[in-house]
Scaffold this motif. Structure first.
Motif, PDB file in Angstrom:
ATOM      1  N   GLY A   1       0.825  -1.210   0.000  1.00 55.74           N
ATOM      2  CA  GLY A   1       0.000   0.000   0.000  1.00 55.74           C
ATOM      3  C   GLY A   1       0.854   1.252   0.000  1.00 55.74           C
ATOM      4  O   GLY A   1       0.388   2.317  -0.401  1.00 55.74           O
ATOM      5  N   GLU A   2       2.095   1.116   0.474  1.00 53.35           N
ATOM      6  CA  GLU A   2       2.991   2.279   0.416  1.00 53.35           C
ATOM      7  C   GLU A   2       3.472   2.482  -1.005  1.00 53.35           C
ATOM      8  O   GLU A   2       3.635   1.525  -1.764  1.00 53.35           O
ATOM      9  CB  GLU A   2       4.231   2.054   1.297  1.00 53.35           C
ATOM     10  N   ARG A   3       3.752   3.749  -1.341  1.00 55.39           N
ATOM     11  CA  ARG A   3       4.286   4.026  -2.665  1.00 55.39           C
ATOM     12  C   ARG A   3       5.638   3.315  -2.796  1.00 55.39           C
ATOM     13  O   ARG A   3       6.503   3.427  -1.929  1.00 55.39           O
ATOM     14  CB  ARG A   3       4.483   5.542  -2.840  1.00 55.39           C
ATOM     15  N   PRO A   4       5.823   2.502  -3.874  1.00 60.18           N
ATOM     16  CA  PRO A   4       7.088   1.768  -4.036  1.00 60.18           C
ATOM     17  C   PRO A   4       8.295   2.697  -4.014  1.00 60.18           C
ATOM     18  O   PRO A   4       8.274   3.777  -4.591  1.00 60.18           O
ATOM     19  CB  PRO A   4       6.914   1.104  -5.402  1.00 60.18           C
ATOM     20  N   ASP A   5       9.332   2.252  -3.293  1.00 55.92           N
ATOM     21  CA  ASP A   5      10.534   3.064  -3.103  1.00 55.92           C
ATOM     22  C   ASP A   5      11.706   2.086  -3.010  1.00 55.92           C
ATOM     23  O   ASP A   5      11.745   1.236  -2.111  1.00 55.92           O
ATOM     24  CB  ASP A   5      10.367   3.858  -1.795  1.00 55.92           C
ATOM     25  N   ASP A   6      12.654   2.190  -3.940  1.00 58.08           N
ATOM     26  CA  ASP A   6      13.756   1.228  -3.989  1.00 58.08           C
ATOM     27  C   ASP A   6      14.573   1.200  -2.699  1.00 58.08           C
ATOM     28  O   ASP A   6      15.173   0.186  -2.348  1.00 58.08           O
ATOM     29  CB  ASP A   6      14.686   1.545  -5.166  1.00 58.08           C
TER      30      ASP A   6
ATOM     31  N   THR B   1      11.537  -0.430   0.139  1.00 62.09           N
ATOM     32  CA  THR B   1      10.563  -1.487  -0.139  1.00 62.09           C
ATOM     33  C   THR B   1      11.233  -2.858  -0.099  1.00 62.09           C
ATOM     34  O   THR B   1      12.301  -3.045  -0.675  1.00 62.09           O
ATOM     35  CB  THR B   1       9.930  -1.270  -1.524  1.00 62.09           C
TER      36      THR B   1
END
Ligand SMILES: Cc1cc2nc3c(=O)[nH]c(=O)nc-3n(C[C@H](O)[C@H](O)[C@H](O)COP(=O)(O)O)c2cc1C
Length: 224
Positions: free
Chosen positions: A205-210, A213
């Motif tokens: 649900g969180e915005r994908p972030d390299d 994540t």
């Protein structure tokens, strides 16, 4: 009675109390014998085998993950599902259990991901330790374990067992056995359903972030 056509299901099973004479250990032993009667192979462990110093990231970086956590990782990797009989301490789980869950969560691949789980408790209280089981579900489900919806909480456990180690109330013993059989059926089905996907996204649900994540697919999952 074991189902004639049951295919191999291996369960890790332990109580989460260090105490000699633990009621949760008695419940774990009873669950182990029921699971074996229902056709599962049981790896019966003791929480003492998984004891770890308090989680400390400095220790992790300096000396790695401790032997107790590695022992639990190996036992989880070798099973299809696991069952824990946990005491309730102050409406939650014992610190020793949460601590080893935290250490094990540091391994990659993440050992709880996609494992079927069953949680149970024994307590002298009228609620049987059920509140602690709700707390235990949280880290397990966060880590991708499939925690069985029904949780067994043995109330007034100091009076609940007979001399043979079974639950003295015959109807309750029967419900316990039936529930374990249902759980084993699910473990077996999930093991053999070939297209089962087991994606784990730590904070779905969180915005994908390299940078932050963490995503894994379970070992039977197809890649997408
Ligand atoms: C620190 C501590 C906190 C406890 N908190 C609870 C509680 O919140 N609910 C409960 O039902 N029992 C509680 N108890 C009682 C335990 O259920 C009881 O000691 C039980 O026997 C522990 O499980 P064991 O027999 O497997 O060691 C607590 C016991 C201790 C030592």
């Amino acid at each position: 009675m074991a189902k004639d056509n049951r295919s191999a299901v291996r369960l890790l099973l332990f109580g989460a109390s260090l105490r000699e004479g633990s009621m949760n250990d008695r419940l774990a032993s009873l669950a182990a014998s029921v699971a074996e009667e229902k056709g599962a192979t049981v790896d019966r462990a003791s929480i003492a085998e998984f004891e770890c110093p308090s989680y400390d990231m400095d220790v992790e970086l300096a000396t790695g993950i401790p032997a107790g956590a590695n022992a639990l990782r190996e036992r989880l990797n070798a099973c299809d599902g696991f069952m824990i009989a946990s005491p309730e301490y102050n409406a939650s789980m014992p610190g020793i259990l949460k601590n080893v869950i935290d250490w094990v969560s540091r391994f990659r691949p993440q050992p709880f991901n996609g494992k079927q789980a069953f949680v149970m408790a024994a307590s002298p209280s009228m609620t049987g330790g059920k509140i602690g089981l709700w707390a235990l579900r949280q880290p397990l489900e966060h880590l991708g374990a499939r925690v069985y919806p029904d949780m067994f909480a043995l109330a007034q456990a100091h009076h609940a067992f007979d001399d043979a180690g079974r639950i003295a109330d015959a109807k309750l013993q029967q419900w316990f056995e039936n529930t374990i059989e249902c759980f084993i059926d699910l473990v077996e089905a999930s093991k053999h359903y070939p297209n089962l996907k087991k994606q784990w996204v730590e904070f779905l649900g969180e915005r994908p972030d390299d940078e932050t994540t963490r995503v894994e697919m379970g070992d039977t999952a197809a890649t997408t």
